[in-house]
Design a protein around this motif. Structure first.
Motif, PDB file in Angstrom:
ATOM      1  N   PRO A  60       2.638   5.763 -13.151  1.00 53.92           N
ATOM      2  CA  PRO A  60       1.387   6.533 -13.052  1.00 53.92           C
ATOM      3  C   PRO A  60       0.435   5.951 -12.027  1.00 53.92           C
ATOM      4  O   PRO A  60      -0.455   6.648 -11.542  1.00 53.92           O
ATOM      5  N   GLN A  61       0.597   4.659 -11.713  1.00 50.24           N
ATOM      6  CA  GLN A  61      -0.266   3.997 -10.741  1.00 50.24           C
ATOM      7  C   GLN A  61       0.588   3.113  -9.839  1.00 50.24           C
ATOM      8  O   GLN A  61       1.782   2.902 -10.100  1.00 50.24           O
ATOM      9  N   CYS A  62      -0.043   2.564  -8.788  1.00 56.06           N
ATOM     10  CA  CYS A  62       0.702   1.697  -7.875  1.00 56.06           C
ATOM     11  C   CYS A  62       1.065   0.390  -8.566  1.00 56.06           C
ATOM     12  O   CYS A  62       0.533   0.041  -9.628  1.00 56.06           O
ATOM     13  N   GLY A 119       0.782  -1.226   0.000  1.00 55.35           N
ATOM     14  CA  GLY A 119       0.000   0.000   0.000  1.00 55.35           C
ATOM     15  C   GLY A 119       0.815   1.276   0.000  1.00 55.35           C
ATOM     16  O   GLY A 119       0.325   2.327   0.423  1.00 55.35           O
ATOM     17  N   TRP A 120       2.056   1.211  -0.440  1.00 56.16           N
ATOM     18  CA  TRP A 120       2.911   2.399  -0.466  1.00 56.16           C
ATOM     19  C   TRP A 120       3.872   2.308  -1.647  1.00 56.16           C
ATOM     20  O   TRP A 120       4.097   1.236  -2.191  1.00 56.16           O
ATOM     21  N   ARG A 121       4.411   3.477  -2.020  1.00 59.51           N
ATOM     22  CA  ARG A 121       5.410   3.537  -3.090  1.00 59.51           C
ATOM     23  C   ARG A 121       6.554   4.432  -2.663  1.00 59.51           C
ATOM     24  O   ARG A 121       6.323   5.517  -2.132  1.00 59.51           O
ATOM     25  N   SER A 124      -4.459   4.718   2.613  1.00 57.66           N
ATOM     26  CA  SER A 124      -4.251   6.161   2.489  1.00 57.66           C
ATOM     27  C   SER A 124      -4.452   6.903   3.806  1.00 57.66           C
ATOM     28  O   SER A 124      -3.899   7.990   4.001  1.00 57.66           O
ATOM     29  N   GLY A 125      -5.265   6.370   4.693  1.00 55.12           N
ATOM     30  CA  GLY A 125      -5.594   7.082   5.920  1.00 55.12           C
ATOM     31  C   GLY A 125      -6.754   8.051   5.766  1.00 55.12           C
ATOM     32  O   GLY A 125      -7.229   8.628   6.744  1.00 55.12           O
ATOM     33  N   ASP A 126      -7.213   8.233   4.534  1.00 51.90           N
ATOM     34  CA  ASP A 126      -8.363   9.103   4.257  1.00 51.90           C
ATOM     35  C   ASP A 126      -9.631   8.258   4.276  1.00 51.90           C
ATOM     36  O   ASP A 126      -9.763   7.325   3.476  1.00 51.90           O
ATOM     37  N   PRO A 127     -10.594   8.527   5.172  1.00 49.03           N
ATOM     38  CA  PRO A 127     -11.783   7.674   5.306  1.00 49.03           C
ATOM     39  C   PRO A 127     -12.538   7.459   4.002  1.00 49.03           C
ATOM     40  O   PRO A 127     -12.985   6.351   3.714  1.00 49.03           O
ATOM     41  N   GLY A 128     -12.674   8.522   3.205  1.00 50.28           N
ATOM     42  CA  GLY A 128     -13.392   8.388   1.940  1.00 50.28           C
ATOM     43  C   GLY A 128     -12.697   7.450   0.972  1.00 50.28           C
ATOM     44  O   GLY A 128     -13.326   6.586   0.365  1.00 50.28           O
ATOM     45  N   ARG A 129     -11.390   7.629   0.822  1.00 51.32           N
ATOM     46  CA  ARG A 129     -10.627   6.746  -0.063  1.00 51.32           C
ATOM     47  C   ARG A 129     -10.607   5.314   0.446  1.00 51.32           C
ATOM     48  O   ARG A 129     -10.690   4.359  -0.336  1.00 51.32           O
ATOM     49  N   MET A 130     -10.512   5.154   1.762  1.00 53.73           N
ATOM     50  CA  MET A 130     -10.483   3.816   2.333  1.00 53.73           C
ATOM     51  C   MET A 130     -11.813   3.088   2.110  1.00 53.73           C
ATOM     52  O   MET A 130     -11.814   1.898   1.801  1.00 53.73           O
ATOM     53  N   ARG A 131     -12.937   3.788   2.241  1.00 49.39           N
ATOM     54  CA  ARG A 131     -14.230   3.163   1.989  1.00 49.39           C
ATOM     55  C   ARG A 131     -14.379   2.802   0.525  1.00 49.39           C
ATOM     56  O   ARG A 131     -14.921   1.744   0.169  1.00 49.39           O
ATOM     57  N   CYS A 146      -7.669  -0.733  -5.022  1.00 50.61           N
ATOM     58  CA  CYS A 146      -6.309  -0.194  -5.064  1.00 50.61           C
ATOM     59  C   CYS A 146      -5.772  -0.165  -3.633  1.00 50.61           C
ATOM     60  O   CYS A 146      -6.376   0.462  -2.754  1.00 50.61           O
ATOM     61  N   PRO A 147      -4.666  -0.850  -3.361  1.00 45.57           N
ATOM     62  CA  PRO A 147      -4.137  -0.874  -1.990  1.00 45.57           C
ATOM     63  C   PRO A 147      -3.740   0.502  -1.464  1.00 45.57           C
ATOM     64  O   PRO A 147      -3.812   0.747  -0.257  1.00 45.57           O
ATOM     65  N   GLU A 148      -3.346   1.415  -2.342  1.00 46.02           N
ATOM     66  CA  GLU A 148      -2.975   2.751  -1.879  1.00 46.02           C
ATOM     67  C   GLU A 148      -4.197   3.527  -1.386  1.00 46.02           C
ATOM     68  O   GLU A 148      -4.069   4.428  -0.554  1.00 46.02           O
ATOM     69  N   GLU A 149      -5.373   3.176  -1.893  1.00 50.11           N
ATOM     70  CA  GLU A 149      -6.600   3.769  -1.374  1.00 50.11           C
ATOM     71  C   GLU A 149      -6.871   3.251   0.039  1.00 50.11           C
ATOM     72  O   GLU A 149      -7.185   4.014   0.951  1.00 50.11           O
TER      73      GLU A 149
END
Length: 208
Positions: free
Chosen positions: A170-172, A159-161, A200-207, A194-197
């Motif tokens: 351009p993508q993970c 989940g990181w780059r 991410s720690g951002d609730p919207g992206r994680m959902r 997407c594992p980076e979503e």
């Protein structure tokens, strides 16, 4: 099979569980353990097979393959287990498999292996024994269950780059692999995951 005392006398004592790009896994029947065996590219010619056999002999005698496996297991036991927690991970022991034992396993799993995985064979000297998390812990043995039970494997992926990869890709890495699999016909469609979503720690992206 190894100093841990596990036995691999016949195909009836183990079962094919599955495999990924790097490892093949068989379950040891009745022992609640799995055997993880490293894979390597399968030679495409007679000369290639001869080179593999010679390399196996050299590495077996020198202990290089076993040394590589011991290094990886040491990283798992001394770094990864303390980070994740022993409650959620298994102890691991290195296992020395002979070439005849590897051949026995290959013959037993041949019909179960997916076509897109058969370009690889098993690597001599690279095997390890783990607990089998497809079973509930022994403390639940006294309970009676009705019907089948199921084990689910969750693979969140990396989940990181690193910064350089963020500039170059351009993508993970996971999403890039999805595109490659789609182009080569290994999958029929891309997943929206997407594992980076997720990481991410951002609730919207994680959902999402």
């Amino acid at each position: 099979m190894g100093s841990d005392g596990a036995q691999l006398a016949g195909a009836h004592e183990w079962a094919y569980r599955g495999e990924g790009n790097c490892n093949l896994v068989v379950g040891l029947q009745g022992a609640r353990q799995i055997l993880r065996i490293r894979k390597t590219e399968k030679p495409q010619s007679l000369l290639g097979w001869i080179l593999v056999l010679l390399t196996d002999l050299i590495e077996w005698c020198s202990g290089k393959a076993c040394g590589d496996e011991a290094r990886d297991l040491a990283f798992y036991c001394q770094v990864m287990r303390p980070l994740i927690g022993a409650h959620y991970t298994s102890e691991a022991r290195m296992v020395a498999l002979s070439r005849p034992q590897l051949q026995l396993i290959l013959e037993g799993v041949r019909q179960r292996r997916p076509d897109h995985r058969r370009h690889k064979t098993l690597q001599l000297g690279r095997a390890a024994l783990f607990s089998d998390f497809a079973f509930l812990p022994p403390r639940f043995d006294h309970l009676d269950f009705i019907g089948d039970t199921f084990a689910v494997e969750l693979k969140p992926k990396q989940g990181w780059r690193p910064p350089k990869e963020r500039l170059a890709l351009p993508q993970c890495l996971y999403c890039m692999h999805q595109l490659l699999k789609l182009q080569t016909g290994r999958i029929q469609g891309r997943t929206d995951y997407c594992p980076e979503e997720l990481f991410s720690g951002d609730p919207g992206r994680m959902r999402r």
